[in-house]
Design a protein around this motif. Structure first.
Motif, PDB file in Angstrom:
ATOM      1  N   THR A 138       0.855  -1.189   0.000  1.00 11.47           N
ATOM      2  CA  THR A 138       0.000   0.000   0.000  1.00 11.47           C
ATOM      3  C   THR A 138       0.887   1.234   0.000  1.00 11.47           C
ATOM      4  OG1 THR A 138      -1.717  -1.168   1.243  1.00 11.47           O
ATOM      5  CG2 THR A 138      -1.833   1.239   1.215  1.00 11.47           C
ATOM      6  N   MET A 139       0.590   2.160  -0.894  1.00 11.03           N
ATOM      7  CA  MET A 139       1.345   3.404  -0.940  1.00 11.03           C
ATOM      8  C   MET A 139       0.753   4.396   0.057  1.00 11.03           C
ATOM      9  SD  MET A 139       2.084   5.979  -4.170  1.00 11.03           S
ATOM     10  CE  MET A 139       2.957   4.735  -5.119  1.00 11.03           C
ATOM     11  N   VAL A 140       1.635   5.052   0.815  1.00 12.65           N
ATOM     12  CA  VAL A 140       1.202   6.056   1.792  1.00 12.65           C
ATOM     13  C   VAL A 140       1.984   7.351   1.567  1.00 12.65           C
ATOM     14  CG1 VAL A 140       0.457   4.372   3.520  1.00 12.65           C
ATOM     15  CG2 VAL A 140       2.822   5.184   3.532  1.00 12.65           C
ATOM     16  N   ARG A 141       1.556   8.362   2.266  1.00 12.19           N
ATOM     17  CA  ARG A 141       2.114   9.703   2.104  1.00 12.19           C
ATOM     18  C   ARG A 141       3.571   9.785   2.557  1.00 12.19           C
ATOM     19  NH1 ARG A 141      -0.323  14.782   5.580  1.00 12.19           N
ATOM     20  NH2 ARG A 141       1.315  16.311   5.110  1.00 12.19           N
ATOM     21  N   ALA A 142       4.317  10.696   1.921  1.00 12.52           N
ATOM     22  CA  ALA A 142       5.636  11.114   2.395  1.00 12.52           C
ATOM     23  C   ALA A 142       5.787  12.598   2.091  1.00 12.52           C
ATOM     24  CB  ALA A 142       6.746  10.315   1.728  1.00 12.52           C
ATOM     25  N   GLU A 143       6.582  13.294   2.886  1.00 10.84           N
ATOM     26  CA  GLU A 143       6.821  14.731   2.701  1.00 10.84           C
ATOM     27  C   GLU A 143       8.247  14.936   2.201  1.00 10.84           C
ATOM     28  OE1 GLU A 143       4.926  17.503   3.004  1.00 10.84           O
ATOM     29  OE2 GLU A 143       3.211  16.158   3.184  1.00 10.84           O
ATOM     30  N   HIS A 144       8.383  15.136   0.890  1.00 14.48           N
ATOM     31  CA  HIS A 144       9.714  15.262   0.300  1.00 14.48           C
ATOM     32  C   HIS A 144       9.548  15.879  -1.088  1.00 14.48           C
ATOM     33  CE1 HIS A 144      13.969  14.324   0.319  1.00 14.48           C
ATOM     34  NE2 HIS A 144      13.889  13.573  -0.770  1.00 14.48           N
ATOM     35  N   SER A 145      10.450  15.607  -2.000  1.00 10.64           N
ATOM     36  CA  SER A 145      10.355  16.044  -3.393  1.00 10.64           C
ATOM     37  C   SER A 145      10.697  14.856  -4.281  1.00 10.64           C
ATOM     38  CB  SER A 145      11.314  17.219  -3.656  1.00 10.64           C
ATOM     39  OG  SER A 145      12.649  16.842  -3.344  1.00 10.64           O
ATOM     40  N   SER A 146      10.541  15.023  -5.598  1.00  8.27           N
ATOM     41  CA  SER A 146      10.806  13.890  -6.488  1.00  8.27           C
ATOM     42  C   SER A 146      11.027  14.400  -7.908  1.00  8.27           C
ATOM     43  CB  SER A 146       9.633  12.904  -6.463  1.00  8.27           C
ATOM     44  OG  SER A 146       9.890  11.775  -7.290  1.00  8.27           O
ATOM     45  N   SER A 147      12.123  13.968  -8.515  1.00  5.26           N
ATOM     46  CA  SER A 147      12.395  14.254  -9.922  1.00  5.26           C
ATOM     47  C   SER A 147      13.323  13.160 -10.436  1.00  5.26           C
ATOM     48  CB  SER A 147      13.033  15.643 -10.099  1.00  5.26           C
ATOM     49  OG  SER A 147      14.204  15.750  -9.318  1.00  5.26           O
ATOM     50  N   PHE A 161      13.277  15.202 -15.216  1.00  2.00           N
ATOM     51  CA  PHE A 161      11.909  14.937 -15.655  1.00  2.00           C
ATOM     52  C   PHE A 161      11.006  14.798 -14.434  1.00  2.00           C
ATOM     53  CE2 PHE A 161      14.536  13.696 -19.175  1.00  2.00           C
ATOM     54  CZ  PHE A 161      13.795  14.021 -20.303  1.00  2.00           C
ATOM     55  N   PRO A 162       9.670  14.903 -14.638  1.00  2.00           N
ATOM     56  CA  PRO A 162       8.750  14.795 -13.502  1.00  2.00           C
ATOM     57  C   PRO A 162       8.882  13.461 -12.771  1.00  2.00           C
ATOM     58  CG  PRO A 162       7.610  15.679 -15.414  1.00  2.00           C
ATOM     59  CD  PRO A 162       8.958  15.226 -15.892  1.00  2.00           C
ATOM     60  N   GLY A 163       8.904  13.544 -11.455  1.00  2.00           N
ATOM     61  CA  GLY A 163       9.002  12.332 -10.630  1.00  2.00           C
ATOM     62  C   GLY A 163       7.759  12.080  -9.802  1.00  2.00           C
ATOM     63  N   GLY A 164       6.671  12.829 -10.098  1.00  2.00           N
ATOM     64  CA  GLY A 164       5.465  12.640  -9.308  1.00  2.00           C
ATOM     65  C   GLY A 164       5.687  13.015  -7.853  1.00  2.00           C
ATOM     66  N   GLU A 165       4.832  12.515  -6.977  1.00  2.00           N
ATOM     67  CA  GLU A 165       4.960  12.810  -5.550  1.00  2.00           C
ATOM     68  C   GLU A 165       5.682  11.675  -4.838  1.00  2.00           C
ATOM     69  OE1 GLU A 165       1.151  13.669  -3.861  1.00  2.00           O
ATOM     70  OE2 GLU A 165       1.109  15.687  -4.711  1.00  2.00           O
TER      71      GLU A 165
END
Length: 270
Positions: A138-147, A161-165
């Protein structure tokens, strides 16, 4: 899960393994350094999380041969940074494993032809998948960045390029045990909800600071999650990641016994 006093045995790769359960349906957790972990499920299913191995200064040399992971069936990537994508592309070739990540990053991987589409799964927060029979994620929230760094198919130049959340994962074994890999994250109040919903037997939490929680914030995360065990990660790999397990234990006071400080390459049996 029923706990017993840890017993330490020298493993075949000269690291220590400690047993935490007499459950006949045991599963194993191995820390490869940084945020990289290998899980071997009750039935022998192999899952890698954020497989930063070859260029990981904390991964033991005995584990840097990617062919050692050719039985991997599932690779989970928490976000798009290079120290978390790591060797996922080469490992997918070697093993044929399914590679799961947030849906937007999956589109980037697909568009850049980094991994064949039939090996990719894109999903999102609160979504549960079972790409390997008996092991649910199950995917859950994280507070960070992504690329994601990749080669532009039009110009041939390398760019971002975009890395989503970013995300964390709850991995449920065949015997019902759940482990929480927080990914790179800061502390957030909804960790209490993650603890309530999933009651993880172990929480893998970043403590290095600068890019993630430091020990003081990780201690608050432990208070919110209420796991049975805390395994620090994402510390000491590079100079900026200064937080230590000792600082986390000091912040937890009477809960310090929850912290299990693993050595890179070490295996825990649950």
């Amino acid at each position: 899960m029923r706990f017993i006093r840890p017993s330490f045995l020298l493993s075949a790769i000269t690291v220590f393994s400690c047993s935490f359960s007499l459950n006949s349906a045991a599963w194993e957790l191995q820390w490869l350094g940084h945020a990289a972990f290998k899980i071997t499920s009750d039935k022998g299913k192999v899952v890698l999380i954020d497989p930063f191995i070859i260029n990981n200064p904390k991964t033991p040399k005995t584990l840097k041969d990617l062919k050692k992971f050719e039985k991997t069936q599932l690779i989970l990537i928490t976000h798009g940074h290079g120290d978390h994508i790591g060797d996922a592309i080469e490992l997918a070739k070697i093993s044929g494993a399914t590679v799961a990540m947030n849906a937007d990053m999956k589109n980037t991987f697909s568009n850049l032809k980094m991994i064949p589409d039939d090996q990719l799964i894109g999903f999102n927060k609160s979504g549960t998948i079972e790409p390997v029979k008996g092991v649910k994620v199950t995917m859950v929230r994280a507070e960070h960045s992504s690329s994601v760094k990749g080669k532009d198919p039009t110009t041939g130049h390398t760019r971002m390029f975009p890395g989503g959340e970013p995300a964390g994962y709850i991995i449920e074994m065949e015997n019902g045990d759940r482990i929480y890999h927080a990914g790179d994250t800061g502390v957030f109040a909804d960790m209490a909800l993650i603890g309530e919903l999933y009651q993880p037997v172990a929480a893998l939490l970043p403590i290095g600071g600068h890019y993630t929680m430091d020990p003081s914030h990780a201690a608050k995360a432990v208070d919110l999650l209420k796991p049975k065990m805390v395994i620090p990660m994402h510390f000491g790999t590079f100079g900026l990641l200064k937080g230590t397990p000792a600082e986390l234990k000091a912040r937890l006071d009477d809960q310090s016994s929850l912290v299990k400080e693993m050595k890179p390459g070490e295996v825990l049996t649950f």
